[in-house]
Write a protein that holds these residues in place. Structure first.
Motif, PDB file in Angstrom:
ATOM      1  N   TYR A 108       0.748  -1.101   0.035  1.00  0.00           N
ATOM      2  CA  TYR A 108      -0.052   0.174   0.144  1.00  0.00           C
ATOM      3  C   TYR A 108       0.954   1.391  -0.167  1.00  0.00           C
ATOM      4  CZ  TYR A 108      -3.591   3.527   1.098  1.00  0.00           C
ATOM      5  OH  TYR A 108      -4.441   4.524   1.213  1.00  0.00           O
ATOM      6  N   SER A 109       1.997   1.324   0.695  1.00  0.00           N
ATOM      7  CA  SER A 109       2.959   2.115   0.690  1.00  0.00           C
ATOM      8  C   SER A 109       3.532   2.648  -0.696  1.00  0.00           C
ATOM      9  CB  SER A 109       4.085   2.022   1.651  1.00  0.00           C
ATOM     10  OG  SER A 109       3.733   1.951   2.931  1.00  0.00           O
ATOM     11  N   TYR A 110       3.428   1.773  -1.751  1.00  0.00           N
ATOM     12  CA  TYR A 110       3.746   1.929  -3.016  1.00  0.00           C
ATOM     13  C   TYR A 110       3.034   2.199  -4.007  1.00  0.00           C
ATOM     14  CZ  TYR A 110       8.289   0.169  -1.102  1.00  0.00           C
ATOM     15  OH  TYR A 110       9.758  -0.116  -0.514  1.00  0.00           O
ATOM     16  N   SER A 111       1.621   1.889  -3.628  1.00  0.00           N
ATOM     17  CA  SER A 111       0.706   2.032  -4.813  1.00  0.00           C
ATOM     18  C   SER A 111      -0.942   2.840  -4.430  1.00  0.00           C
ATOM     19  CB  SER A 111      -0.007   0.582  -5.065  1.00  0.00           C
ATOM     20  OG  SER A 111      -0.552  -0.182  -3.971  1.00  0.00           O
ATOM     21  N   SER A 112      -0.724   3.126  -3.200  1.00  0.00           N
ATOM     22  CA  SER A 112      -1.881   3.784  -2.446  1.00  0.00           C
ATOM     23  C   SER A 112      -3.346   2.947  -2.789  1.00  0.00           C
ATOM     24  CB  SER A 112      -2.154   4.874  -3.231  1.00  0.00           C
ATOM     25  OG  SER A 112      -3.232   6.067  -2.408  1.00  0.00           O
ATOM     26  N   ASN A 113      -4.273   3.474  -2.763  1.00  0.00           N
ATOM     27  CA  ASN A 113      -5.673   2.673  -2.860  1.00  0.00           C
ATOM     28  C   ASN A 113      -6.119   2.036  -4.205  1.00  0.00           C
ATOM     29  OD1 ASN A 113      -6.465   5.306  -2.902  1.00  0.00           O
ATOM     30  ND2 ASN A 113      -8.564   4.812  -2.743  1.00  0.00           N
ATOM     31  N   THR A 114      -5.783   2.730  -5.124  1.00  0.00           N
ATOM     32  CA  THR A 114      -6.402   2.554  -6.349  1.00  0.00           C
ATOM     33  C   THR A 114      -5.431   2.093  -7.533  1.00  0.00           C
ATOM     34  OG1 THR A 114      -6.050   5.083  -7.079  1.00  0.00           O
ATOM     35  CG2 THR A 114      -8.271   4.306  -6.084  1.00  0.00           C
ATOM     36  N   ASN A 115      -4.278   2.279  -7.325  1.00  0.00           N
ATOM     37  CA  ASN A 115      -3.083   1.931  -8.398  1.00  0.00           C
ATOM     38  C   ASN A 115      -2.762   0.524  -8.166  1.00  0.00           C
ATOM     39  OD1 ASN A 115      -2.814   4.660  -9.485  1.00  0.00           O
ATOM     40  ND2 ASN A 115      -1.690   4.967  -7.600  1.00  0.00           N
ATOM     41  N   SER A 116      -2.150  -0.218  -9.001  1.00  0.00           N
ATOM     42  CA  SER A 116      -1.833  -1.584  -8.920  1.00  0.00           C
ATOM     43  C   SER A 116      -0.473  -1.848  -8.055  1.00  0.00           C
ATOM     44  CB  SER A 116      -1.263  -1.964 -10.571  1.00  0.00           C
ATOM     45  OG  SER A 116      -0.709  -3.270 -10.329  1.00  0.00           O
ATOM     46  N   PRO A 117      -0.748  -2.753  -6.815  1.00  0.00           N
ATOM     47  CA  PRO A 117       0.457  -3.222  -6.243  1.00  0.00           C
ATOM     48  C   PRO A 117       1.132  -4.204  -6.768  1.00  0.00           C
ATOM     49  CG  PRO A 117      -1.607  -4.239  -5.443  1.00  0.00           C
ATOM     50  CD  PRO A 117      -2.031  -3.316  -6.791  1.00  0.00           C
ATOM     51  N   ALA A 118       1.036  -4.679  -7.934  1.00  0.00           N
ATOM     52  CA  ALA A 118       1.511  -5.739  -8.691  1.00  0.00           C
ATOM     53  C   ALA A 118       3.281  -5.709  -8.672  1.00  0.00           C
ATOM     54  CB  ALA A 118       0.935  -6.055  -9.977  1.00  0.00           C
TER      55      ALA A 118
ATOM     56  N   ASP B  66       2.505 -21.693   0.377  1.00  0.00           N
ATOM     57  CA  ASP B  66       2.185 -21.527   1.638  1.00  0.00           C
ATOM     58  C   ASP B  66       2.463 -20.139   2.127  1.00  0.00           C
ATOM     59  OD1 ASP B  66       4.750 -21.965   1.360  1.00  0.00           O
ATOM     60  OD2 ASP B  66       5.084 -23.717   2.679  1.00  0.00           O
ATOM     61  N   HIS B  67       2.599 -19.333   1.144  1.00  0.00           N
ATOM     62  CA  HIS B  67       3.072 -18.087   1.244  1.00  0.00           C
ATOM     63  C   HIS B  67       1.746 -16.960   1.209  1.00  0.00           C
ATOM     64  CE1 HIS B  67       6.916 -19.529   1.397  1.00  0.00           C
ATOM     65  NE2 HIS B  67       7.758 -18.295   1.353  1.00  0.00           N
ATOM     66  N   PHE B  68       1.752 -15.997   1.779  1.00  0.00           N
ATOM     67  CA  PHE B  68       0.712 -15.026   1.629  1.00  0.00           C
ATOM     68  C   PHE B  68       1.279 -13.653   1.740  1.00  0.00           C
ATOM     69  CE2 PHE B  68       0.584 -15.997   5.992  1.00  0.00           C
ATOM     70  CZ  PHE B  68       0.003 -14.704   6.591  1.00  0.00           C
ATOM     71  N   VAL B  69       0.337 -12.721   1.095  1.00  0.00           N
ATOM     72  CA  VAL B  69       0.645 -11.233   1.363  1.00  0.00           C
ATOM     73  C   VAL B  69      -0.732 -10.566   1.451  1.00  0.00           C
ATOM     74  CG1 VAL B  69       2.716 -11.304  -0.274  1.00  0.00           C
ATOM     75  CG2 VAL B  69       0.390 -10.951  -1.248  1.00  0.00           C
ATOM     76  N   TRP B  70      -0.611  -9.340   1.946  1.00  0.00           N
ATOM     77  CA  TRP B  70      -1.913  -8.339   2.071  1.00  0.00           C
ATOM     78  C   TRP B  70      -1.794  -7.520   0.965  1.00  0.00           C
ATOM     79  CZ3 TRP B  70      -5.839  -7.870   5.818  1.00  0.00           C
ATOM     80  CH2 TRP B  70      -5.825  -8.615   6.942  1.00  0.00           C
ATOM     81  N   THR B  71      -3.174  -7.401   0.350  1.00  0.00           N
ATOM     82  CA  THR B  71      -3.410  -6.380  -0.598  1.00  0.00           C
ATOM     83  C   THR B  71      -4.853  -5.663  -0.367  1.00  0.00           C
ATOM     84  OG1 THR B  71      -4.873  -7.829  -1.985  1.00  0.00           O
ATOM     85  CG2 THR B  71      -2.250  -7.783  -2.547  1.00  0.00           C
ATOM     86  N   THR B  72      -4.336  -4.380   0.174  1.00  0.00           N
ATOM     87  CA  THR B  72      -5.311  -3.641   1.097  1.00  0.00           C
ATOM     88  C   THR B  72      -6.135  -2.556   0.339  1.00  0.00           C
ATOM     89  OG1 THR B  72      -3.813  -2.465   2.247  1.00  0.00           O
ATOM     90  CG2 THR B  72      -4.859  -4.222   3.170  1.00  0.00           C
ATOM     91  N   GLY B  73      -5.397  -2.389  -1.051  1.00  0.00           N
ATOM     92  CA  GLY B  73      -6.253  -1.348  -2.170  1.00  0.00           C
ATOM     93  C   GLY B  73      -7.480  -1.635  -2.427  1.00  0.00           C
ATOM     94  N   ASP B  74      -8.345  -0.753  -3.022  1.00  0.00           N
ATOM     95  CA  ASP B  74      -9.634  -1.133  -3.519  1.00  0.00           C
ATOM     96  C   ASP B  74      -9.842  -2.240  -4.356  1.00  0.00           C
ATOM     97  OD1 ASP B  74     -10.133   1.391  -2.491  1.00  0.00           O
ATOM     98  OD2 ASP B  74     -10.939   2.311  -4.098  1.00  0.00           O
ATOM     99  N   ARG B  75      -8.967  -2.813  -5.045  1.00  0.00           N
ATOM    100  CA  ARG B  75      -9.246  -4.007  -5.809  1.00  0.00           C
ATOM    101  C   ARG B  75      -8.664  -5.076  -5.341  1.00  0.00           C
ATOM    102  NH1 ARG B  75      -9.514  -1.253 -12.025  1.00  0.00           N
ATOM    103  NH2 ARG B  75     -11.267   0.225 -11.303  1.00  0.00           N
ATOM    104  N   GLY B  76      -7.898  -5.073  -4.343  1.00  0.00           N
ATOM    105  CA  GLY B  76      -7.293  -6.267  -3.679  1.00  0.00           C
ATOM    106  C   GLY B  76      -6.255  -6.894  -4.431  1.00  0.00           C
ATOM    107  N   SER B  77      -6.381  -8.217  -4.782  1.00  0.00           N
ATOM    108  CA  SER B  77      -5.383  -8.787  -5.555  1.00  0.00           C
ATOM    109  C   SER B  77      -5.844  -9.044  -6.859  1.00  0.00           C
ATOM    110  CB  SER B  77      -5.396 -10.180  -4.970  1.00  0.00           C
ATOM    111  OG  SER B  77      -6.334 -10.981  -5.172  1.00  0.00           O
ATOM    112  N   CYS B  78      -6.729  -8.218  -7.506  1.00  0.00           N
ATOM    113  CA  CYS B  78      -7.301  -8.157  -8.986  1.00  0.00           C
ATOM    114  C   CYS B  78      -6.186  -7.953  -9.775  1.00  0.00           C
ATOM    115  CB  CYS B  78      -8.582  -7.322  -9.056  1.00  0.00           C
ATOM    116  SG  CYS B  78     -10.218  -7.696  -8.100  1.00  0.00           S
TER     117      CYS B  78
END
Length: 279
Positions: free
Chosen positions: A137-147, A171-183
């Motif tokens: 989230y620090s790199y993409s904010s809420n609407t940009n792609s975190p990919a 067995d690995h996971f990350v959090w994607t808390t922007g508006d579109r999550g992991s989309c």
């Protein structure tokens, strides 16, 4: 006109009229009183280390030993990523991601996991889940792609440690808390996911949101879950939403799957034809 009350716009990590006060809450768990916080980075006192100075042990397999994850209870290992890979980077002056509480859940999870001695383990060889704190989230904010940031963090983990490759990352996971999550992640595009879906959720955003039109553009029946919110042109009677969408309340969310499965193919076809007439 000049500002009648001039004030400093402080860099991230500083507060106060003259920016002389440290913003300790930028550091996870405020470094647990085991170090000092400097603009989001914990300077830990020995023997402590880690993102919030919570670690003090490192593990290595004995010669001839094999990796055997704990099968009796949940044990999560959290990677310590270097600051050039994942760090809560500065955003606009005097603005931090902590302002937006609902986007801040990844930070809450990180801080809770960090001090949970029952679930968290410092020994990766016994872990059955691995958390990659990509700080996306620090790199993409809420609407940009975190990919890009997430793949950067995962690539580092894959190339540096043995555990990702041992399971193929399952067995690995990350959090994607922007508006579109992991989309945005590259496994499947946002548009392709809509195209092969029968129903698409349309919760509200700042008002009725954009998800309704995105769903309709992909011939996906909108499932509108927006209690007490008028949809565009609904109050004027111009758009009969009952003809081309499903209206559910928040109380229906626990039963969402059986509700959608109960919609017949004939009814689904009617909804899509009506949607085509009004889109």
């Amino acid at each position: 006109n000049p500002d009648p009350n001039p004030h400093c716009m402080c860099f991230k990590g500083r507060l106060g009229h003259d920016c002389s006060m440290p913003q300790d809450e930028l550091c996870p768990n405020k470094c647990l009183d085991r170090g000092t916080c400097h603009r989001g980075f914990c300077h830990c006192r020995p023997p402590y280390f880690g993102l919030d100075c919570s670690r003090q042990h490192a593990w290595q397999l004995a010669p001839g030993a094999v990796h055997v994850p704990n099968r009796a209870r949940l044990r999560i290992y959290m990677y310590d990523l270097p600051s050039h890979i994942a760090f809560p980077v500065a955003m606009d002056d005097d603005i931090t991601e902590s302002v937006f509480n609902f986007y801040h859940t990844y930070r809450v999870f990180l801080e809770m996991l960090s001090v949970d001695e029952v679930v968290r383990t410092e020994n990766p060889w016994e872990a059955n889940l691995f958390y990659v704190p990509a700080q996306a989230y620090s790199y993409s904010s809420n609407t940009n792609s975190p990919a890009n940031q997430i793949m950067r963090a995962i690539s580092y983990v894959r190339d540096t440690y043995p555990w990702f490759n041992a399971s193929g990352g399952r067995d690995h996971f990350v959090w994607t808390t922007g508006d579109r999550g992991s989309c945005y992640l590259p496994e499947e595009s946002y548009g392709d996911l809509h195209k092969r879906s029968k129903f698409c959720l349309a919760p509200h955003g700042a008002g009725f949101g954009i998800r309704l039109t995105i769903a309709m553009a992909h011939a996906c029946v909108p499932v509108i879950i927006q209690d007490n919110v008028w949809q565009p042109y609904e109050s004027d009677g111009l758009l009969p939403y009952h003809e081309f969408s499903l209206r559910l309340g928040k109380a229906d969310i626990p039963h969402l799957v059986p509700i959608l499965r109960s919609v017949s193919e004939a009814r689904l076809a009617e909804l899509r034809l009506a949607m085509a007439r009004h889109f």
